[in-house]
Design an enzyme around this catalytic site. Structure first.
Site, PDB file in Angstrom:
ATOM      1  N   THR A 169      52.728  41.582  34.003  1.00 20.30           N
ATOM      2  CA  THR A 169      53.424  40.433  35.285  1.00 20.30           C
ATOM      3  C   THR A 169      53.219  41.556  36.730  1.00 20.30           C
ATOM      4  O   THR A 169      53.450  43.173  36.684  1.00 20.30           O
ATOM      5  CB  THR A 169      54.584  40.516  35.020  1.00 20.30           C
ATOM      6  OG1 THR A 169      55.834  40.468  36.107  1.00 20.30           O
ATOM      7  CG2 THR A 169      55.451  42.159  34.663  1.00 20.30           C
ATOM      8  N   THR A 220      56.389  45.393  48.487  1.00 14.98           N
ATOM      9  CA  THR A 220      56.228  44.557  49.827  1.00 14.98           C
ATOM     10  C   THR A 220      57.470  43.973  50.112  1.00 14.98           C
ATOM     11  O   THR A 220      58.220  44.221  50.469  1.00 14.98           O
ATOM     12  CB  THR A 220      55.213  43.061  48.789  1.00 14.98           C
ATOM     13  OG1 THR A 220      55.863  42.103  47.759  1.00 14.98           O
ATOM     14  CG2 THR A 220      53.412  43.357  48.688  1.00 14.98           C
TER      15      THR A 220
END
EC number: 2.3.1.35
Length: 385
Positions: free
Chosen positions: A179, A142
């Site tokens: 994570t 991203t």
């Protein structure tokens, strides 16, 4: 890097947000022993909810990921969409939908563009290529500026096997169980009865759970491990060691690529009385905007480090025994000459070693983070605009 046997994949652009790759699939020729750890955020994404259900059996055969949209805070419809994606992928690949792990990452609160995702799912089988995992590493990005990949070769009873990991993450990162997104694929098997979850959890606790960029725990965090066993059986010890090394590699790559970051910080907390104490103080230091900005600016302001240790109210540390070093240079009560050397060290290095000795016990742990720059503000102030 060697690719693990029996895995095929692809990463393509389907136009979820822009013209960068945003959709990927990983597929194993045979079912894999599998496990995963997920976010502890109280508002998990729809793919996390569905993924937990699918991995419960301990067997997976495919992973489907989209970036640029996290499918979080999208209600029951979001969950239905994740199930539908798994169903169509399963039909394309000829496997049960429960053998598919879904993942999404990106903006929160926006419905998935199913009208462009489902046609891509239907074509999945025809797009697969052997190996090809670098494409997937790109498709899951991203705000990342680079792909994050690490692998190790390990001995097996029949020769050699491979563990191969890819990850994404640059912001909204302070893990609590897993994570970001991370997929670890291997062609080795482990002895019958091995607890794969415990092995993964141990590696995650020594790596991703020691990472912070901005103290924000994502709603989409996933670390998945799939082993198809096509290269034979490895020892638990060799596998665990290689897995932890890969997780630490990926952790450092994420910290280095923190949004706007210019410096990787490796913090060692030693002389702690417990792992819990080390974690609290380590995270307090690396989450401090004052510490992070000082490191960015080359300002050896040791008062900020004292503050970050001292604000962990339930873990008081005697000031007299506390020692702090940047590299080999002592920080606490540094004289003007040492302060000049400290400033030069911070300004001239992109990898900063910070050592904090508590002198109240024998526990030592490493943590990773990054500095805090103007670019982090720019990146996140206008993320959706």
């Amino acid at each position: 890097m060697h690719m693990p046997k029996g895995f095929l994949s692809f990463g393509i652009n389907i136009g979820i947000k822009d013209d960068t790759k945003d959709f990927g699939v990983i597929y194993s020729e045979i079912p894999c022993k599998a496990t995963a750890v997920f976010t502890k955020n109280n508002f998990p994404g729809a793919p996390v909810i569905v993924g937990k259900e699918h991995v419960r059996s301990g067997v997976l055969q495919a992973i489907v990921i989209n970036s640029k949209n996290s499918n979080v805070a999208t209600g029951e419809k979001g969950i239905q969409n994740s199930r539908e994606i798994c169903k169509i992928i399963g039909e394309s690949l000829g496997i049960k939908e429960t053998l598919v792990l879904p993942s999404s990452t990106g903006v929160i609160g926006v419905p998935l563009k199913m009208e462009i995702i489902l046609p891509a799912c239907k074509k999945a089988k025809s797009l697969l290529k052997p190996g090809n995992l670098e494409e997937v590493a790109e498709a899951i990005m991203t705000t990342d500026t680079r792909k994050k990949i690490s692998s190790r070769n390990i001995k097996t009873k029949s020769g050699q096997g491979t563990i191969y990991g890819i990850a994404k993450g640059a912001g909204m990162i302070e893990p609590n169980m897993a994570t970001m997104l991370c997929y670890i694929l291997s062609d080795v098997s482990l002895p019958e009865g091995t607890d794969l979850y415990s092995i993964l959890k141990s590696s995650v606790d020594q790596s991703f759970n020691c990472l912070t960029i901005d103290s924000d725990t994502s709603t989409s965090d996933t670390v998945a491990l799939l082993c198809n066993g096509l290269s034979g059986e490895s020892s638990v010890q060799d596998f665990s060691k290689a897995l932890t090394e890969i997780c630490i590699d990926l952790t450092k790559l994420i910290a280095t690529d923190g949004e706007g970051a210019t410096k990787l910080i490796e913090l060692t907390i030693s002389g702690a009385k417990s792992e819990a104490q080390a974690r609290k103080i380590g995270k307090s230091i690396l989450n401090s905007p004052l510490v992070k900005t000082a490191i960015y600016g080359g300002d050896p302001n040791w008062g900020r480090l004292i503050m970050a240790v001292g604000k962990v109210f339930d873990e008081p540390i005697p000031f007299e025994g506390l020692q702090i070093y940047f590299g080999t240079l002592p920080v606490k009560e540094a004289n003007p000459e040492t302060l000049k050397k400290l400033s030069e060290y911070l300004k001239n290095n992109t990898e900063i070693s910070l050592n904090v000795v508590l002198n109240v016990g024998t526990i030592s742990m490493k943590f990773w983070g990054c500095d805090f720059t103007e670019k982090y503000i720019e990146e996140n102030a206008y993320y959706t605009t």
